[in-house]
Design a protein around this motif. Structure first.
Motif, PDB file in Angstrom:
ATOM      1  N   LEU A   1       0.868  -1.178   0.000  1.00 19.94           N
ATOM      2  CA  LEU A   1       0.000   0.000   0.000  1.00 19.94           C
ATOM      3  C   LEU A   1       0.903   1.225   0.000  1.00 19.94           C
ATOM      4  CD1 LEU A   1      -3.033   0.776   0.146  1.00 19.94           C
ATOM      5  CD2 LEU A   1      -2.731   1.006   2.624  1.00 19.94           C
ATOM      6  N   GLY A   2       1.142   1.771  -1.185  1.00 24.17           N
ATOM      7  CA  GLY A   2       2.103   2.852  -1.346  1.00 24.17           C
ATOM      8  C   GLY A   2       1.472   4.231  -1.356  1.00 24.17           C
ATOM      9  N   ASN A   3       2.282   5.212  -1.769  1.00 19.25           N
ATOM     10  CA  ASN A   3       1.887   6.611  -1.626  1.00 19.25           C
ATOM     11  C   ASN A   3       0.829   7.092  -2.611  1.00 19.25           C
ATOM     12  OD1 ASN A   3       3.414   7.519   0.666  1.00 19.25           O
ATOM     13  ND2 ASN A   3       5.252   7.239  -0.577  1.00 19.25           N
ATOM     14  N   SER A   4       0.542   6.335  -3.651  1.00 20.28           N
ATOM     15  CA  SER A   4      -0.566   6.742  -4.518  1.00 20.28           C
ATOM     16  C   SER A   4      -1.888   6.680  -3.760  1.00 20.28           C
ATOM     17  CB  SER A   4      -0.622   5.869  -5.775  1.00 20.28           C
ATOM     18  OG  SER A   4      -0.730   4.497  -5.434  1.00 20.28           O
ATOM     19  N   TYR A   5      -1.920   5.897  -2.688  1.00 21.93           N
ATOM     20  CA  TYR A   5      -3.076   5.860  -1.778  1.00 21.93           C
ATOM     21  C   TYR A   5      -2.800   6.677  -0.520  1.00 21.93           C
ATOM     22  CZ  TYR A   5      -6.705   3.905   1.302  1.00 21.93           C
ATOM     23  OH  TYR A   5      -7.764   3.747   2.171  1.00 21.93           O
ATOM     24  N   LEU A   6      -1.662   6.431   0.115  1.00 22.40           N
ATOM     25  CA  LEU A   6      -1.371   7.041   1.416  1.00 22.40           C
ATOM     26  C   LEU A   6      -1.263   8.560   1.355  1.00 22.40           C
ATOM     27  CD1 LEU A   6       1.343   4.503   2.626  1.00 22.40           C
ATOM     28  CD2 LEU A   6      -1.055   4.601   3.354  1.00 22.40           C
ATOM     29  N   SER A   7      -0.714   9.098   0.260  1.00 23.73           N
ATOM     30  CA  SER A   7      -0.500  10.547   0.179  1.00 23.73           C
ATOM     31  C   SER A   7      -1.808  11.325   0.100  1.00 23.73           C
ATOM     32  CB  SER A   7       0.370  10.886  -1.036  1.00 23.73           C
ATOM     33  OG  SER A   7      -0.297  10.564  -2.242  1.00 23.73           O
ATOM     34  N   ARG A   8      -2.906  10.642  -0.133  1.00 21.44           N
ATOM     35  CA  ARG A   8      -4.206  11.303  -0.222  1.00 21.44           C
ATOM     36  C   ARG A   8      -4.960  11.271   1.116  1.00 21.44           C
ATOM     37  NH1 ARG A   8      -6.457   8.482  -5.626  1.00 21.44           N
ATOM     38  NH2 ARG A   8      -8.364   9.642  -5.090  1.00 21.44           N
ATOM     39  N   LEU A   9      -4.269  10.781   2.162  1.00 21.20           N
ATOM     40  CA  LEU A   9      -4.852  10.709   3.500  1.00 21.20           C
ATOM     41  C   LEU A   9      -3.987  11.487   4.479  1.00 21.20           C
ATOM     42  CD1 LEU A   9      -5.521   6.852   3.658  1.00 21.20           C
ATOM     43  CD2 LEU A   9      -7.082   8.624   2.831  1.00 21.20           C
ATOM     44  N   ASN A  10      -4.499  11.698   5.676  1.00 16.08           N
ATOM     45  CA  ASN A  10      -3.691  12.185   6.786  1.00 16.08           C
ATOM     46  C   ASN A  10      -3.203  10.973   7.566  1.00 16.08           C
ATOM     47  OD1 ASN A  10      -4.138  14.951   6.227  1.00 16.08           O
ATOM     48  ND2 ASN A  10      -6.130  14.852   7.243  1.00 16.08           N
ATOM     49  N   MET A  11      -1.895  10.956   7.895  1.00 10.26           N
ATOM     50  CA  MET A  11      -1.308   9.812   8.587  1.00 10.26           C
ATOM     51  C   MET A  11      -0.595  10.258   9.851  1.00 10.26           C
ATOM     52  SD  MET A  11       0.360   7.268   5.746  1.00 10.26           S
ATOM     53  CE  MET A  11       1.602   8.473   5.276  1.00 10.26           C
TER      54      MET A  11
ATOM     55  N   VAL B   1       1.421   8.208  13.575  1.00  9.74           N
ATOM     56  CA  VAL B   1       1.731   6.988  14.317  1.00  9.74           C
ATOM     57  C   VAL B   1       1.598   7.295  15.796  1.00  9.74           C
ATOM     58  CG1 VAL B   1       3.464   5.246  14.852  1.00  9.74           C
ATOM     59  CG2 VAL B   1       3.288   6.138  12.524  1.00  9.74           C
ATOM     60  N   GLU B   2       0.770   6.515  16.483  1.00  6.62           N
ATOM     61  CA  GLU B   2       0.535   6.700  17.912  1.00  6.62           C
ATOM     62  C   GLU B   2       0.881   5.412  18.641  1.00  6.62           C
ATOM     63  OE1 GLU B   2      -3.510   7.875  18.347  1.00  6.62           O
ATOM     64  OE2 GLU B   2      -3.290   9.722  17.167  1.00  6.62           O
ATOM     65  N   GLU B   3       2.015   5.417  19.341  1.00  7.32           N
ATOM     66  CA  GLU B   3       2.473   4.262  20.113  1.00  7.32           C
ATOM     67  C   GLU B   3       2.512   2.998  19.254  1.00  7.32           C
ATOM     68  OE1 GLU B   3       0.037   3.986  23.568  1.00  7.32           O
ATOM     69  OE2 GLU B   3       0.853   5.798  24.477  1.00  7.32           O
ATOM     70  N   GLY B   4       3.069   3.129  18.064  1.00 10.29           N
ATOM     71  CA  GLY B   4       3.223   1.985  17.175  1.00 10.29           C
ATOM     72  C   GLY B   4       2.021   1.676  16.317  1.00 10.29           C
ATOM     73  N   VAL B   5       0.919   2.380  16.537  1.00 10.20           N
ATOM     74  CA  VAL B   5      -0.297   2.168  15.748  1.00 10.20           C
ATOM     75  C   VAL B   5      -0.374   3.232  14.663  1.00 10.20           C
ATOM     76  CG1 VAL B   5      -2.817   2.094  15.788  1.00 10.20           C
ATOM     77  CG2 VAL B   5      -1.509   1.116  17.682  1.00 10.20           C
ATOM     78  N   LEU B   6      -0.491   2.801  13.410  1.00  6.07           N
ATOM     79  CA  LEU B   6      -0.612   3.727  12.290  1.00  6.07           C
ATOM     80  C   LEU B   6      -2.062   4.183  12.178  1.00  6.07           C
ATOM     81  CD1 LEU B   6       0.647   5.069   9.754  1.00  6.07           C
ATOM     82  CD2 LEU B   6      -0.023   3.017   8.486  1.00  6.07           C
ATOM     83  N   VAL B   7      -2.264   5.494  12.158  1.00  2.00           N
ATOM     84  CA  VAL B   7      -3.609   6.061  12.084  1.00  2.00           C
ATOM     85  C   VAL B   7      -3.792   6.704  10.714  1.00  2.00           C
ATOM     86  CG1 VAL B   7      -5.268   7.648  13.119  1.00  2.00           C
ATOM     87  CG2 VAL B   7      -3.547   6.521  14.562  1.00  2.00           C
ATOM     88  N   LEU B   8      -4.775   6.235   9.967  1.00  2.00           N
ATOM     89  CA  LEU B   8      -5.122   6.804   8.667  1.00  2.00           C
ATOM     90  C   LEU B   8      -6.444   7.539   8.805  1.00  2.00           C
ATOM     91  CD1 LEU B   8      -4.387   3.750   6.320  1.00  2.00           C
ATOM     92  CD2 LEU B   8      -2.832   5.596   6.977  1.00  2.00           C
ATOM     93  N   LYS B   9      -6.484   8.777   8.319  1.00  2.00           N
ATOM     94  CA  LYS B   9      -7.711   9.564   8.397  1.00  2.00           C
ATOM     95  C   LYS B   9      -8.044  10.126   7.026  1.00  2.00           C
ATOM     96  CE  LYS B   9      -7.167  11.062  13.212  1.00  2.00           C
ATOM     97  NZ  LYS B   9      -7.096  12.233  14.122  1.00  2.00           N
ATOM     98  N   ALA B  10      -9.313   9.988   6.654  1.00  2.00           N
ATOM     99  CA  ALA B  10      -9.770  10.574   5.397  1.00  2.00           C
ATOM    100  C   ALA B  10      -9.748  12.090   5.513  1.00  2.00           C
ATOM    101  CB  ALA B  10     -11.179  10.087   5.075  1.00  2.00           C
ATOM    102  N   ARG B  11      -9.351  12.751   4.448  1.00  2.00           N
ATOM    103  CA  ARG B  11      -9.342  14.211   4.450  1.00  2.00           C
ATOM    104  C   ARG B  11     -10.742  14.733   4.202  1.00  2.00           C
ATOM    105  NH1 ARG B  11      -3.762  15.193   0.958  1.00  2.00           N
ATOM    106  NH2 ARG B  11      -2.344  14.471   2.613  1.00  2.00           N
ATOM    107  N   GLN B  12     -11.064  15.823   4.886  1.00  6.10           N
ATOM    108  CA  GLN B  12     -12.399  16.420   4.753  1.00  6.10           C
ATOM    109  C   GLN B  12     -12.545  17.102   3.406  1.00  6.10           C
ATOM    110  OE1 GLN B  12     -14.910  16.247   6.951  1.00  6.10           O
ATOM    111  NE2 GLN B  12     -13.743  14.966   8.343  1.00  6.10           N
TER     112      GLN B  12
END
Length: 210
Positions: free
Chosen positions: A187-197, A199-210
């Protein structure tokens, strides 16, 4: 006798419902899950009376589906998936063995497993996965890619839909390698770069942009 693994909790919350799940034991193809205080033994494909479906399980992780959303459960991590508004979505992915973030998802509606790779320019998959997913990669632009086994020919394509949890994006670039690498879809940056990311205590948090 199957070797059981103990100790994982997951919480699903939304404005419409709240599910608290605690995985008590894991084995190949089955899991004992405490759902809102009631213990349910589920095998792959089974759905509990509360609407929790076990998609798959082994000694390291389980994938469950609740209200149409899938989550990968990793031992000894607490994860929550929240819906603050109808248009807002958040997915949390715990780090698995080796520090990698692995999660279930969908490509063009088909279930897949992703490994998050912030160093990859695009989503990347091998030709066997592409064929399974019905992707006509030979119609894409030919490119050269670097794999674990050296250089290989690849094809640049556009995926109609890529989703992790309830975060679905359309027209996501991907490279299909004609080798067997990568073994798991990246899952590379063509997907990830369109989200807010974050890392909280080892947990990756992905958030949709408003």
């Amino acid at each position: 006798m199957s070797r059981w693994i103990i100790g994982f909790m997951l919480v699903f919350t939304s404005l419409a419902f709240a599910q608290e799940l605690e995985v008590k034991m894991l084995a190949q193809g089955s899991a004992l899950i405490d759902i809102n205080g009631k213990q349910r033994m589920l095998r792959t494909g089974n759905t509990s009376p509360e609407g929790v479906t076990l998609v798959s399980a082994d000694s390291q992780r389980a994938i469950v589906e609740v209200k149409g959303e899938r989550q990968t459960l990793v031992l000894n991590r607490r994860i929550s998936t929240r819906f603050n508004k109808a248009s807002s979505a958040e997915v949390r992915i715990a780090s698995a063995r080796g520090g990698h973030h692995i999660t279930s998802g969908r490509i063009n509606g088909h279930p897949v497993e992703f490994m998050v790779d912030t160093g990859a320019t695009t989503v990347a998959l091998n030709y066997l996965e592409a064929e399974r997913l019905g992707i006509d990669f030979l119609a894409g632009q030919e490119v050269q890619v670097s794999t674990a086994n050296g250089k290989a020919k690849g094809f640049l394509v556009s995926l109609e839909r890529v989703a992790v949890g309830n975060i679905e994006l359309t027209q996501v670039e991907a490279i299909v390698s004609t080798s067997r690498s990568p073994e798991i879809i990246l899952l590379g940056n063509s997907y990830l770069s369109r989200l807010n990311m974050a890392v909280e205590e080892g947990v990756l948090v992905l958030k949709a942009r408003q």
